[in-house]
Write an enzyme that holds these catalytic residues in place. Sequence first.
Site, mmCIF file in Angstrom:
data_model
loop_
_atom_site.group_PDB
_atom_site.id
_atom_site.type_symbol
_atom_site.label_atom_id
_atom_site.label_comp_id
_atom_site.label_asym_id
_atom_site.label_seq_id
_atom_site.Cartn_x
_atom_site.Cartn_y
_atom_site.Cartn_z
ATOM 1 C CB THR A 141 -0.891 0.020 1.266
ATOM 2 O OG1 THR A 141 -1.480 1.316 1.416
ATOM 3 C CG2 THR A 141 -0.093 -0.255 2.539
ATOM 4 C CE1 TYR B 71 -3.899 -1.733 5.276
ATOM 5 C CE2 TYR B 71 -3.270 0.412 4.396
ATOM 6 C CZ TYR B 71 -3.657 -0.897 4.203
ATOM 7 O OH TYR B 71 -3.795 -1.383 2.928
HETATM 8 N N1 UFG Z 1 -12.990 10.639 3.143
HETATM 9 C C1 UFG Z 1 -13.953 11.581 3.485
HETATM 10 N N2 UFG Z 1 -15.183 11.145 3.827
HETATM 11 C C2 UFG Z 1 -15.526 9.828 3.873
HETATM 12 C C3 UFG Z 1 -14.535 8.881 3.520
HETATM 13 C C4 UFG Z 1 -13.281 9.322 3.168
HETATM 14 O O1 UFG Z 1 -13.694 12.787 3.481
HETATM 15 O O2 UFG Z 1 -16.660 9.500 4.213
HETATM 16 C C5 UFG Z 1 -11.666 11.111 2.739
HETATM 17 C C6 UFG Z 1 -10.560 10.605 3.642
HETATM 18 O O3 UFG Z 1 -10.385 11.423 4.751
HETATM 19 C C7 UFG Z 1 -9.368 10.625 2.672
HETATM 20 C C8 UFG Z 1 -9.994 10.320 1.306
HETATM 21 O O4 UFG Z 1 -11.378 10.591 1.463
HETATM 22 O O5 UFG Z 1 -8.823 11.893 2.637
HETATM 23 C C9 UFG Z 1 -9.828 8.873 0.900
HETATM 24 O O6 UFG Z 1 -10.215 8.044 1.970
HETATM 25 P P1 UFG Z 1 -10.499 6.491 1.822
HETATM 26 O O7 UFG Z 1 -11.015 5.990 3.131
HETATM 27 O O8 UFG Z 1 -11.333 6.242 0.620
HETATM 28 O O9 UFG Z 1 -9.071 5.874 1.513
HETATM 29 P P2 UFG Z 1 -7.693 6.069 2.311
HETATM 30 O O10 UFG Z 1 -6.894 7.090 1.553
HETATM 31 O O11 UFG Z 1 -7.874 6.281 3.748
HETATM 32 O O12 UFG Z 1 -7.013 4.637 2.235
HETATM 33 C C10 UFG Z 1 -6.921 3.926 1.051
HETATM 34 C C11 UFG Z 1 -6.837 2.459 1.381
HETATM 35 C C12 UFG Z 1 -5.557 2.137 2.019
HETATM 36 C C13 UFG Z 1 -4.407 2.694 1.260
HETATM 37 C C14 UFG Z 1 -4.562 4.145 0.977
HETATM 38 C C15 UFG Z 1 -3.405 4.563 0.123
HETATM 39 O O13 UFG Z 1 -7.887 2.080 2.244
HETATM 40 O O14 UFG Z 1 -5.463 0.744 2.032
HETATM 41 O O15 UFG Z 1 -5.785 4.330 0.333
HETATM 42 O O16 UFG Z 1 -3.625 5.707 -0.595
HETATM 43 F F1 UFG Z 1 -3.287 2.580 1.986
#
Ligand code: UFG
Length: 337
Positions: free
Chosen positions: A121, A145
Amino acid sequence: MNETSAVLVTGGAGYIGSHVAWALHDAGRRAVVLDDLSAGRRELAPADAPFVEGDAGDIGLVARLARDHGCGAVMHFAGSIVVSESVAKPELYFRNNTAVTGRLVEACLEAGIERFVYSSTAAVYGQPESVPIGEDTPLRPINPYGRSKLMSEWMLADAAAAHRFECVSLRYFNVAGADGRGRTGQVSPAATHLIKIACEAALGRRDGVEIYGEDYDTPDGTCIRDYVHVTDLADAHLAALKHLEGGGGSLTLNCGYGKGASVRQVLAEVEDAAGRPLAVSGAPRRPGDAVSLVADAARIRDVLGWRPGNDDLATIVSSALEWERRLQGAQPAAAEA
Ligand code: UFG
């Protein structure tokens, strides 16, 4: 072992694992699916792939499966993936991601499996000082993670240095979208990923979408991510397997497009695709979130010849929305053989 050997796919009934199991199926390769069904569903994997419900960290089980089915490679997807959960329950991530991977390596060595493709990741980088992020960027994960996955990468690299064992670790950026034929997609009942949440909201399955932090140092104040279509990601796994089968050595590669989109841009794209506005509200920053994660994606194109066919946010979002419509209409499409 060569292209006639089977591939053991751990987590093959989960979101990314099932897409890869289908990609193997479509390429005429034999996949054997091992999944504990804690997050996956049997029907998401190809019906003709042998399926075993069990733990990827069960050394005896994995070694037996590998021998019984003549597996020449493992693709390892089983694990926990929610950043905020890892902050609250790090021990779960050290067990499900790190310890399980260690045991899986032992099982491979015991069964004589020499090829391994690992689901890593972008979270291993933490928040680098500059983007795009090349593979040689210092590794400073900012949440459990990312640390749980980085420790796994290190264990795999150590095993590769010591044994006849080669590993390609693919560092995924933000994976989204669904199979173009509707055979699989994301099903988690408690979604945490932005695109899935926004699509659910667009279809009236939730009241709206909260933006976790609007005061980041980015053009519109919201976090930036490099969204990758899961079908392209699955293709990258097949290319990685081919690389190993062709005698290529161990590699660590980013899997992203090198394009950043902010949370607001994603929500606008979902509104466009759905043809209706979303109820969007501001919320505090989410613990463990990086500000901006965008891949330098040159190496995977050079080394594996990866040519993604869906590298466009509108395509990803419409594919995710299409899958959510399908889920809403009925059960996921029956897995075809
Ligand atoms: N976000 C919101 N509202 C929501 C959900 C997410 O504002 O309801 C934002 C988060 O704060 C973040 C962005 O949208 O800024 C993306 O969030 P995600 O939860 O979709 O994904 P993440 O970036 O947290 O994590 C994902 C994968 C990980 C990986 C990461 C690497 O879950 O496994 O991308 O970029 F490591």
